[in-house]
Write a protein that holds these residues in place. Sequence first.
Motif, PDB file in Angstrom:
ATOM      1  N   UNK A 271       0.850  -1.191   0.000  1.00 47.71           N
ATOM      2  CA  UNK A 271       0.000   0.000   0.000  1.00 47.71           C
ATOM      3  C   UNK A 271       0.890   1.247   0.000  1.00 47.71           C
ATOM      4  N   UNK A 272       1.001   1.906  -1.154  1.00 45.21           N
ATOM      5  CA  UNK A 272       1.927   3.035  -1.305  1.00 45.21           C
ATOM      6  C   UNK A 272       1.280   4.091  -2.187  1.00 45.21           C
ATOM      7  N   UNK A 273       1.448   5.351  -1.796  1.00 46.62           N
ATOM      8  CA  UNK A 273       0.835   6.447  -2.547  1.00 46.62           C
ATOM      9  C   UNK A 273       1.896   7.460  -2.973  1.00 46.62           C
ATOM     10  N   UNK A 274       1.818   7.879  -4.226  1.00 45.02           N
ATOM     11  CA  UNK A 274       2.728   8.894  -4.762  1.00 45.02           C
ATOM     12  C   UNK A 274       1.895  10.005  -5.399  1.00 45.02           C
ATOM     13  N   UNK A 275       2.343  11.248  -5.206  1.00 43.37           N
ATOM     14  CA  UNK A 275       1.596  12.395  -5.716  1.00 43.37           C
ATOM     15  C   UNK A 275       2.583  13.471  -6.164  1.00 43.37           C
ATOM     16  N   UNK A 276       2.313  14.066  -7.316  1.00 46.41           N
ATOM     17  CA  UNK A 276       3.126  15.174  -7.782  1.00 46.41           C
ATOM     18  C   UNK A 276       2.255  16.140  -8.580  1.00 46.41           C
ATOM     19  N   UNK A 277       2.414  17.427  -8.295  1.00 48.57           N
ATOM     20  CA  UNK A 277       1.707  18.451  -9.066  1.00 48.57           C
ATOM     21  C   UNK A 277       2.505  18.849 -10.288  1.00 48.57           C
ATOM     22  N   UNK A 278       3.786  18.669 -10.202  1.00 47.53           N
ATOM     23  CA  UNK A 278       4.683  18.949 -11.326  1.00 47.53           C
ATOM     24  C   UNK A 278       5.936  18.110 -11.111  1.00 47.53           C
ATOM     25  N   UNK A 285       4.001   8.481   0.384  1.00 49.14           N
ATOM     26  CA  UNK A 285       3.536   7.953   1.665  1.00 49.14           C
ATOM     27  C   UNK A 285       3.415   6.440   1.577  1.00 49.14           C
ATOM     28  N   UNK A 286       3.835   5.774   2.648  1.00 53.86           N
ATOM     29  CA  UNK A 286       3.836   4.311   2.680  1.00 53.86           C
ATOM     30  C   UNK A 286       3.003   3.827   3.865  1.00 53.86           C
ATOM     31  N   UNK A 287       2.137   2.846   3.612  1.00 49.88           N
ATOM     32  CA  UNK A 287       1.213   2.371   4.642  1.00 49.88           C
ATOM     33  C   UNK A 287       1.467   0.918   5.052  1.00 49.88           C
ATOM     34  N   UNK A 288       2.511   0.296   4.497  1.00 43.90           N
ATOM     35  CA  UNK A 288       2.756  -1.115   4.805  1.00 43.90           C
ATOM     36  C   UNK A 288       4.163  -1.466   4.333  1.00 43.90           C
ATOM     37  N   UNK A 289       4.833  -2.380   5.055  1.00 45.30           N
ATOM     38  CA  UNK A 289       6.151  -2.814   4.601  1.00 45.30           C
ATOM     39  C   UNK A 289       7.145  -1.664   4.571  1.00 45.30           C
ATOM     40  N   UNK A 290       7.934  -1.587   3.497  1.00 45.38           N
ATOM     41  CA  UNK A 290       8.901  -0.512   3.370  1.00 45.38           C
ATOM     42  C   UNK A 290       9.136  -0.176   1.904  1.00 45.38           C
TER      43      UNK A 290
END
Length: 589
Positions: A271-278, A285-290
């Motif tokens: 479970x991992x989230x990546x966000x970029x506006x540019x 952000x990481x929600x599990x493991x590494x």
Amino acid sequence: MKLKLWISFLVIVWGCSTYATAQDSPLVFQAEKLQEIAQQYTGSTINWPLVVNLASHNTEQNTFTITPSQLQELQNFSQVSAEVLKQKDRVSELISSGATIFASDEYQEVQSLITEYNKAVNDGVIEDAFDYGNRLKASVDSMETALFENRVIDVQAQLTEKTGQVDRREGLLGSWIDAMKGDLFEQSDGIRTFAESYAELSFLDGSNIQVEPNTIAVIRKSRIDRLNDAGDTEITLEDGGLLAKLSAAGKNRSTYTLNAGSSSSELRTQNFYAETDDSDLVKLTNYDGEVIVNSNNVSITIRENEGTIVESGKAPMQPVKLLPSPSLTWATIDTVVNNETIIFAFNEIEGAQNYRIQYDQSPNFTEDVVEVQTTETSLVMDDLPMGMTYVRVQAIDALGLRGPFSKTARIIRTVDNTPPPVFVDNLHNDLLFTSDGSLQITGATESEARLVVAGENVQVQPTGRFSYTVSGVQTIKDITITAADPSGNKTTKNIQLVRLTEEKLYNFRLRSALNSTLSAIRSGSTTFSGNLYPGIEVTITNETLTERVRTDFNGNWGVTLDLVPGELKIEFRNANTGILYSSKTYTVE
């Protein structure tokens, strides 16, 4: 020129340290020294047939003679022999990697060369041994190339969910076209979403990538190793947000790399989230493991519920702890409602700048997701559809990093015409008694009901229990209790609070042959009778004799005792709970 001389010198020294060098005069040796000579000049005892075939044999003395040129030939072959041994080790490794299956033709060619080489050595034909030995490395190289070309294959990701307008681009130079559910995405294909659209890409190992609104992403690589089903996937996020949800197999066996801005993240998480506006700022952000994040030649590891920010040209920020998930104020995660509006409420998280709420009719939040960002700790959800709606919330910190989602609440909208029940403890015929004018009304109703007692709002506990205190009751006080559920169904209960005064309790009659009164009670058969309220127990004790009687539906009571001289005690209690309202003692003459 000096460099070449030094290299030549080193090669000669190395060769001398391992094998014997050729000499100027013939070498004569006994037959029992044959394997020793093979080891000394060819590097292996198994090459002795080559020595036998080159040397001249004196059968009378059983000796062998090798000329200097033949010794040089054997020494030259030692390099071929060493290389063949090296290639045989490579073949063993490639066989364990699946060469016999995924490079079967090339494997057969290698085995044929090894067979011919071994035959040439055993037959003592050094020219053929040189030929087959020198050809072996190129053949093993071809087998290795074929193995990994056939074993590691390109695979496609499938568009399994989409909401709103979603586009796809075939290759890096293709044009954007409408994407349809079920479309397959190959290496270098792109996907694009818009303001109110979502998409989900699924991979063969069960992993999926959720593409958020206003996002552009490219599949740089998508391969799978057919020997162990390990995937190798690389995705580039050009703009927007991606949520990577890896399967257990994807996390443990496959390699997933997510590029965003100047960062490259190796995912070992589900479970991992990546966000970029540019391209200059990336939030991870990481929600599990590494996850191992690399940028500007610096690597950091973000573990469960940690995040980081990467700016272009800079090392990743050291990991920061994410805010915890908000807890819901509802007693349970399942709520049944009967109207189209409900208030979704949760507890405040210290340090949160705002909250992100999502609700959808899909438990995976991939169909018609409604997303709201707010600084409040509640949201009025309007136009709820019939059936199940799933809702969750996460807190966002000052850096813009999203914490983990709360537990997913389930709202079930149904048609309900049943009002909530109202139960009042110790109630008998809608009556509650008090001896001192104060009373605590307790009971239970539905946990989600709104309760009003005597015109005042009363809090209902998660268990459905409630409590309300009344004081100043003089004689009889009417109380109205109203419970309303979220569907608007109501239950109204009217009860009376009765103060049991001594004047009322001890206003009873005595009948006996001796005309007893309360001021002068005589021994002998005596009947006690009176009128109170339903639900009261009267206990009369005379020395060792005790009689109990309950009031009837109209509040009447009566009992006859054969009194003896001594103490007479009369008690009035609640017939259900045994609570004592009043007690007096008299003397029997």
